[in-house]
Scaffold this motif. Structure first.
Motif, PDB file in Angstrom:
ATOM      1  N   UNK A  17       0.826  -1.212   0.000  1.00  0.00           N
ATOM      2  CA  UNK A  17       0.000   0.000   0.000  1.00  0.00           C
ATOM      3  C   UNK A  17       0.858   1.260   0.000  1.00  0.00           C
ATOM      4  N   UNK A  18       1.834   1.329   0.903  1.00  0.00           N
ATOM      5  CA  UNK A  18       2.705   2.504   0.936  1.00  0.00           C
ATOM      6  C   UNK A  18       3.603   2.572  -0.299  1.00  0.00           C
ATOM      7  N   UNK A  19       4.076   1.420  -0.751  1.00  0.00           N
ATOM      8  CA  UNK A  19       4.964   1.399  -1.911  1.00  0.00           C
ATOM      9  C   UNK A  19       4.293   2.009  -3.129  1.00  0.00           C
ATOM     10  N   UNK A  20       2.985   1.783  -3.263  1.00  0.00           N
ATOM     11  CA  UNK A  20       2.245   2.325  -4.404  1.00  0.00           C
ATOM     12  C   UNK A  20       2.330   3.853  -4.455  1.00  0.00           C
ATOM     13  N   UNK A  21       2.456   4.485  -3.283  1.00  0.00           N
ATOM     14  CA  UNK A  21       2.530   5.943  -3.226  1.00  0.00           C
ATOM     15  C   UNK A  21       3.926   6.473  -3.532  1.00  0.00           C
ATOM     16  N   UNK A  22       4.917   5.568  -3.552  1.00  0.00           N
ATOM     17  CA  UNK A  22       6.310   6.021  -3.639  1.00  0.00           C
ATOM     18  C   UNK A  22       6.987   5.654  -4.953  1.00  0.00           C
ATOM     19  N   UNK A  23       6.906   4.384  -5.359  1.00  0.00           N
ATOM     20  CA  UNK A  23       7.808   3.922  -6.404  1.00  0.00           C
ATOM     21  C   UNK A  23       7.633   4.662  -7.729  1.00  0.00           C
ATOM     22  N   UNK A  24       6.388   5.022  -8.070  1.00  0.00           N
ATOM     23  CA  UNK A  24       6.163   5.697  -9.349  1.00  0.00           C
ATOM     24  C   UNK A  24       6.589   7.163  -9.311  1.00  0.00           C
ATOM     25  N   UNK A  25       7.004   7.642  -8.136  1.00  0.00           N
ATOM     26  CA  UNK A  25       7.430   9.028  -7.996  1.00  0.00           C
ATOM     27  C   UNK A  25       8.952   9.142  -7.821  1.00  0.00           C
ATOM     28  N   UNK A  26       9.659   8.097  -8.213  1.00  0.00           N
ATOM     29  CA  UNK A  26      11.127   8.113  -8.171  1.00  0.00           C
ATOM     30  C   UNK A  26      11.653   8.397  -9.571  1.00  0.00           C
ATOM     31  N   UNK A  27      12.498   9.400  -9.683  1.00  0.00           N
ATOM     32  CA  UNK A  27      13.170   9.721 -10.945  1.00  0.00           C
ATOM     33  C   UNK A  27      14.672   9.506 -10.777  1.00  0.00           C
ATOM     34  N   UNK A  28      15.301   8.989 -11.823  1.00  0.00           N
ATOM     35  CA  UNK A  28      16.751   8.817 -11.831  1.00  0.00           C
ATOM     36  C   UNK A  28      17.346   9.879 -12.747  1.00  0.00           C
ATOM     37  N   UNK A  29      18.183  10.734 -12.181  1.00  0.00           N
ATOM     38  CA  UNK A  29      18.824  11.816 -12.924  1.00  0.00           C
ATOM     39  C   UNK A  29      20.329  11.617 -12.781  1.00  0.00           C
ATOM     40  N   UNK A  30      20.973  11.128 -13.828  1.00  0.00           N
ATOM     41  CA  UNK A  30      22.378  10.770 -13.716  1.00  0.00           C
ATOM     42  C   UNK A  30      22.551   9.680 -12.680  1.00  0.00           C
ATOM     43  N   UNK A  31      23.406   9.931 -11.664  1.00  0.00           N
ATOM     44  CA  UNK A  31      23.581   8.943 -10.600  1.00  0.00           C
ATOM     45  C   UNK A  31      22.857   9.364  -9.323  1.00  0.00           C
ATOM     46  N   UNK A  32      21.825  10.216  -9.470  1.00  0.00           N
ATOM     47  CA  UNK A  32      21.027  10.676  -8.345  1.00  0.00           C
ATOM     48  C   UNK A  32      19.585  10.202  -8.515  1.00  0.00           C
ATOM     49  N   UNK A  33      19.014   9.683  -7.425  1.00  0.00           N
ATOM     50  CA  UNK A  33      17.586   9.352  -7.408  1.00  0.00           C
ATOM     51  C   UNK A  33      16.853  10.461  -6.666  1.00  0.00           C
ATOM     52  N   UNK A  34      15.749  10.911  -7.251  1.00  0.00           N
ATOM     53  CA  UNK A  34      14.902  11.926  -6.634  1.00  0.00           C
ATOM     54  C   UNK A  34      13.536  11.299  -6.367  1.00  0.00           C
ATOM     55  N   UNK A  35      13.111  11.349  -5.108  1.00  0.00           N
ATOM     56  CA  UNK A  35      11.772  10.893  -4.749  1.00  0.00           C
ATOM     57  C   UNK A  35      10.906  12.131  -4.553  1.00  0.00           C
ATOM     58  N   UNK A  36       9.890  12.278  -5.360  1.00  0.00           N
ATOM     59  CA  UNK A  36       8.977  13.409  -5.195  1.00  0.00           C
ATOM     60  C   UNK A  36       7.973  13.086  -4.095  1.00  0.00           C
ATOM     61  N   UNK A  37       7.731  14.051  -3.220  1.00  0.00           N
ATOM     62  CA  UNK A  37       6.825  13.827  -2.101  1.00  0.00           C
ATOM     63  C   UNK A  37       5.481  13.332  -2.601  1.00  0.00           C
TER      64      UNK A  37
END
Length: 293
Positions: A17-37
């Motif tokens: 349930x919580x994962x559904x709110x998070x995984x699709x909001x992760x972006x990979x920019x170069x060697x940095x991962x950004x999680x959007x709130x």
């Protein structure tokens, strides 16, 4: 493949349930991962730190993870970040469509979710065109168009000094100095002072200012030409965000005395609950002289 792996890691750390709110909001920019709130509640900072630590542990190409805490705001198009895991570094090299971009996620706006839009615009640019990019950021639209098409000149404007600095570096990095002209300044003023009636195509990839700056996009056209207007549109249930976008752009152009034709519109990406970024592609066919001021 990358999305499936991100989803699996989030599910193993947080549960379904919580994962559904998070995984699709992760972006990979170069060697940095950004999680959007996440748009909705249920996930706290400690949850996100646990996901971030696992991303760094299991994915060797990710060296740093940040939480994008605020929306993109202000004329510099920046947002607030919180470091979650890995190296406390926000600068990286991001590769898209064979072009390389040095960026700092805390100082310039960048999202891989515009990947398709960058190449779509590049493929529309015709040989010999003069393009004005009114809100260029670190130069992705401008440089990808220069590398993938054959424009004569791309005037690439941004008011953010950090974005301009990275744009200048990225122009050199991709060897398009003879095509892309970086300009530091407010797009309205730059057009008024330097770029009236020079362009065949104008890009307006800053939704917050697009309608306000539309008169200057029209002034930049040398005659008949194309304007790509990006908007953020909230759409209540039962409404069509593309029709709303076309109506807003049409009303603004009619108020300027512009004869125009909408040649396309599309959904670009979600940016909030029932809120989309859209783009309207418009051919300006004629302009009353008074609109040019």
């Amino acid at each position: 493949m990358a999305n499936r792996l991100l989803r699996r890691i989030a599910e193993e750390v947080l549960g379904g349930e919580k994962a559904r709110l998070v995984w699709s909001r992760i972006d990979i920019i170069g060697d940095i991962a950004v999680i959007k709130r996440p748009f909705t509640g249920g996930v706290d900072l400690e949850d996100l730190k646990r996901v971030a630590a696992e991303l760094v542990r299991r994915l060797p190409y990710i060296k740093s993870v940040w939480l994008a805490y605020s929306p993109v705001e202000g004329p510099y198009k920046t947002r607030e970040f919180i470091h979650l895991a890995g190296e406390p570094r926000s600068e990286t090299v991001y590769v898209e469509h064979g072009c390389r971009f040095r960026v700092d996620i805390r100082r310039v706006f960048i999202t891989p979710r515009l990947n398709y839009e960058h190449i779509r615009i590049a493929r529309l640019v015709e040989p010999g065109e003069v393009v004005v990019n009114m809100f260029a950021g670190a130069g992705l639209f401008s440089i990808i168009a220069a590398c993938k098409s054959r424009p004569r000149t791309v005037y690439s404007i941004d008011v953010n000094p950090d974005a301009y600095r990275f744009m200048v570096e990225n122009v050199r990095l991709n060897r398009v100095e003879d095509v892309v002209v970086p300009i530091l300044g407010d797009a309205a003023r730059v057009v008024e002072e330097r770029l009236v009636r020079v362009a065949d195509r104008v890009l307006m990839p800053l939704p917050e200012l697009a309608l306000e700056y539309l008169p200057y996009a029209v002034k930049a056209l040398r005659g008949r030409g194309t304007v790509h207007v990006y908007l953020h549109v909230h759409y209540p249930r039962g409404t069509d965000p593309l029709k709303t976008s076309e109506r807003l752009v049409g009303e603004a152009l009619k108020a300027l005395g512009v004869r125009y034709k909408v040649v396309g519109s599309r959904r670009v990406r979600p940016v909030g609950p029932r809120t989309l970024q859209t783009v309207v592609d418009v051919v300006v066919e004629s302009v009353k002289e008074e609109a040019l001021g």
